[in-house]
Scaffold this motif. Structure first.
Motif, mmCIF file in Angstrom:
data_model
loop_
_atom_site.group_PDB
_atom_site.id
_atom_site.type_symbol
_atom_site.label_atom_id
_atom_site.label_comp_id
_atom_site.label_asym_id
_atom_site.label_seq_id
_atom_site.Cartn_x
_atom_site.Cartn_y
_atom_site.Cartn_z
ATOM 1 N N ASN A 169 39.310 33.452 41.514
ATOM 2 C CA ASN A 169 40.494 34.242 41.841
ATOM 3 C C ASN A 169 40.359 35.672 41.322
ATOM 4 O OD1 ASN A 169 42.895 34.149 43.275
ATOM 5 N ND2 ASN A 169 44.142 33.936 41.430
ATOM 6 N N GLU A 170 39.216 36.272 41.597
ATOM 7 C CA GLU A 170 38.935 37.620 41.112
ATOM 8 C C GLU A 170 38.557 38.558 42.256
ATOM 9 O OE1 GLU A 170 37.206 36.936 36.611
ATOM 10 O OE2 GLU A 170 35.820 36.828 38.307
ATOM 11 N N ILE A 171 38.834 39.823 42.056
ATOM 12 C CA ILE A 171 38.344 40.897 42.916
ATOM 13 C C ILE A 171 37.285 41.627 42.101
ATOM 14 C CG2 ILE A 171 38.913 43.004 44.163
ATOM 15 C CD1 ILE A 171 41.812 41.942 44.342
ATOM 16 N N VAL A 172 36.076 41.651 42.600
ATOM 17 C CA VAL A 172 34.964 42.205 41.825
ATOM 18 C C VAL A 172 34.711 43.660 42.217
ATOM 19 C CG1 VAL A 172 32.562 41.905 41.134
ATOM 20 C CG2 VAL A 172 33.946 39.916 41.727
ATOM 21 N N ILE A 173 34.767 44.519 41.235
ATOM 22 C CA ILE A 173 34.537 45.950 41.417
ATOM 23 C C ILE A 173 33.241 46.333 40.703
ATOM 24 C CG2 ILE A 173 35.465 48.278 41.088
ATOM 25 C CD1 ILE A 173 37.124 46.486 42.966
ATOM 26 N N LYS A 211 45.408 38.375 41.760
ATOM 27 C CA LYS A 211 43.987 38.210 41.408
ATOM 28 C C LYS A 211 43.619 39.175 40.282
ATOM 29 C CE LYS A 211 42.434 36.817 46.049
ATOM 30 N NZ LYS A 211 43.773 36.664 46.660
ATOM 31 N N LYS A 212 42.740 38.738 39.413
ATOM 32 C CA LYS A 212 42.248 39.586 38.333
ATOM 33 C C LYS A 212 41.145 40.509 38.854
ATOM 34 C CE LYS A 212 44.691 37.608 35.046
ATOM 35 N NZ LYS A 212 45.758 38.310 34.307
ATOM 36 N N LEU A 213 41.051 41.686 38.252
ATOM 37 C CA LEU A 213 39.960 42.597 38.552
ATOM 38 C C LEU A 213 38.799 42.300 37.605
ATOM 39 C CD1 LEU A 213 41.904 45.974 38.947
ATOM 40 C CD2 LEU A 213 40.992 44.517 40.768
ATOM 41 N N ALA A 214 37.612 42.065 38.172
ATOM 42 C CA ALA A 214 36.405 41.833 37.378
ATOM 43 C C ALA A 214 35.472 43.022 37.566
ATOM 44 C CB ALA A 214 35.715 40.550 37.815
ATOM 45 N N LEU A 215 34.980 43.561 36.475
ATOM 46 C CA LEU A 215 34.134 44.754 36.521
ATOM 47 C C LEU A 215 32.685 44.413 36.195
ATOM 48 C CD1 LEU A 215 34.048 47.900 36.773
ATOM 49 C CD2 LEU A 215 34.387 47.964 34.294
ATOM 50 N N ILE A 216 31.766 44.836 37.073
ATOM 51 C CA ILE A 216 30.333 44.732 36.813
ATOM 52 C C ILE A 216 29.797 46.155 36.685
ATOM 53 C CG2 ILE A 216 28.079 43.994 37.668
ATOM 54 C CD1 ILE A 216 29.482 41.809 39.221
ATOM 55 N N ALA A 253 34.406 47.195 45.991
ATOM 56 C CA ALA A 253 34.395 48.657 45.957
ATOM 57 C C ALA A 253 33.553 49.089 44.761
ATOM 58 C CB ALA A 253 35.815 49.211 45.837
ATOM 59 N N ILE A 254 33.208 50.368 44.747
ATOM 60 C CA ILE A 254 32.379 50.906 43.669
ATOM 61 C C ILE A 254 33.043 52.138 43.071
ATOM 62 C CG2 ILE A 254 30.218 52.118 43.143
ATOM 63 C CD1 ILE A 254 28.801 50.251 45.052
ATOM 64 N N LYS A 271 29.789 50.329 54.297
ATOM 65 C CA LYS A 271 31.251 50.440 54.405
ATOM 66 C C LYS A 271 31.957 49.827 53.189
ATOM 67 C CE LYS A 271 31.263 50.719 59.449
ATOM 68 N NZ LYS A 271 31.194 52.196 59.368
ATOM 69 N N VAL A 272 31.434 50.184 52.035
ATOM 70 C CA VAL A 272 32.042 49.794 50.761
ATOM 71 C C VAL A 272 32.694 51.041 50.160
ATOM 72 C CG1 VAL A 272 31.601 48.990 48.405
ATOM 73 C CG2 VAL A 272 30.397 47.944 50.339
ATOM 74 N N PRO A 273 34.002 51.034 49.922
ATOM 75 C CA PRO A 273 34.663 52.210 49.350
ATOM 76 C C PRO A 273 34.021 52.637 48.033
ATOM 77 C CG PRO A 273 36.287 50.661 50.165
ATOM 78 C CD PRO A 273 34.956 49.956 50.250
#
Length: 373
Positions: free
Chosen positions: A23-27, A64-69, A95-96, A116-118
């Protein structure tokens, strides 16, 4: 190849940057965590992480939680491109948040555009960065405005009529600022008595400074990075050049005074915000940053924070979590109340905002004036 990850890589394959199980959005983020200008990347990353921590604590985005790589570009253009490719093709980020240096963004942004990745840069000020494509954004002002600010300040506030320029000829950022400063200062009736160059990594600037000294300038515009600027300040004073140095936001690091020592005191540079501001958005940010990191945030930290929050706001507004929907919402950003000012993105996806001029006083940066577009 050495990589520094500041967030744990997800164990399962990612689908569009989001997994049902976690349940994450990976940035993704790449930054100079090592290398000659590492303070830029480290500060930016701290600002991004602070913003994401706050957003997640408040419930995240759409539940959803934001996950940062975060990957280390080591201060190299080719590493920025490699990191961006990896984030997109292996980590499937949504996104980046791009790095600080314009040259690295010019190497990395075309990859994000093609997929096409923001791509949101906190601090790449070269005008060509957002010309790469419609998925490329920035939350900082651009070089023409920054060059204009310091030419206006030198002429109107410092009353200078003769200025020398010393630019990093291999740095897109430095060349861009210098070009605009020269044109604007001349337009105002000023004279550029010398326009000389160096390259990042140089440690001896005495030949250029001796030539500049012979021209008796009232100031020297040095729009480079703190690593060389501190040495230039020291060697200028050793040669008897006591006129103020002037520069851009590439000076903004505590390392500037560590390298330049007393020689850099009294010099001026344009920047994105001032810690002396009484704006509630600024004072609250500084308070939270000090609590988390036990240090005062510089402009790069503030820009990283604003970039993360503007991206998060677009994610929240987007009807779907996909590249086009996020891109469309980023493009609509208007009057966003950021730490570095009220931010609107224009048709070129550049931030329209004010700049401040600060003066170096040891580790302090004395607020002098604000210049609006």
């Amino acid at each position: 190849m050495k990589r520094i990850l500041l967030a744990a890589l997800l164990a399962l394959p990612l689908l569009g940057g989001c997994t049902k199980k976690t349940n994450e959005i990976v940035i993704g983020e790449y930054d100079s965590l090592t290398g000659s200008d590492a303070t830029f990347g480290l500060s930016t990353n701290k600002g991004v992480r602070l913003a994401f921590d706050e957003i997640n604590a408040a419930g995240g985005i759409k539940g959803k939680k934001l996950a940062l790589i975060t990957l280390d570009d080591q201060g190299k253009n080719e590493e920025a491109a490699s990191a961006t490719t990896r984030l997109i093709t292996q980590n499937n980020v949504t996104a980046i948040i791009g790095g600080v240096a314009s040259g690295r963004s010019k190497a990395a942004a075309p990859i994000a555009q093609s997929h096409k990745v923001p791509f949101v840069s906190p601090a790449s000020t070269n005008p060509d960065v957002t010309k790469i494509g419609d998925y490329v954004f920035r939350v900082c002002f651009i070089d023409p405005f920054q060059g204009f600010v310091m030419a206006k300040f030198a002429n109107e506030t410092l009353k200078m009529k003769k200025v020398a320029v010393l630019r990093d000829v291999k740095n897109d950022y430095s060349v861009g600022l210098a070009d605009v400063f020269v044109a604007e200062f001349k337009k105002r009736g000023g004279e550029i008595v010398a326009d000389l160059s160096y390259q990042a990594g140089d440690i001896d600037f005495k030949a250029q400074l001796t030539q500049i000294r012979s021209k008796n300038p009232e100031g020297i515009y040095v729009p480079g990075y703190y690593t060389e600027v501190g040495l230039i300040a020291q060697q200028a004073r050793q040669l008897g050049l006591k006129v103020p140095l002037m520069g851009g936001d590439g000076w903004d690091s505590d390392k500037l005074s560590e390298i330049g020592k007393e020689a850099i005191n009294g010099s001026y540079y344009s920047n994105h915000y001032t810690v002396e501001s009484t704006d509630p958005a600024v004072t609250e940010f500084i308070k939270k940053f000090k609590t988390k990191y036990n240090e005062t945030p510089d402009a790069l930290a503030a820009l990283g924070y604003d970039a993360a929050r503007i991206l998060a706001a677009a994610l929240e507004r987007a009807p779907e979590i996909n590249g086009k929907a996020i891109r469309d919402e980023l493009a609509k950003t208007k009057d966003f109340v950021g730490v570095t000012g009220k931010i609107s993105l224009n048709e070129n996806r550049d931030a329209v905002k004010s700049a401040v001029v600060v003066q170096v006083e040891g580790n302090n940066r004395k607020y002098i004036t604000t210049v609006t577009p």
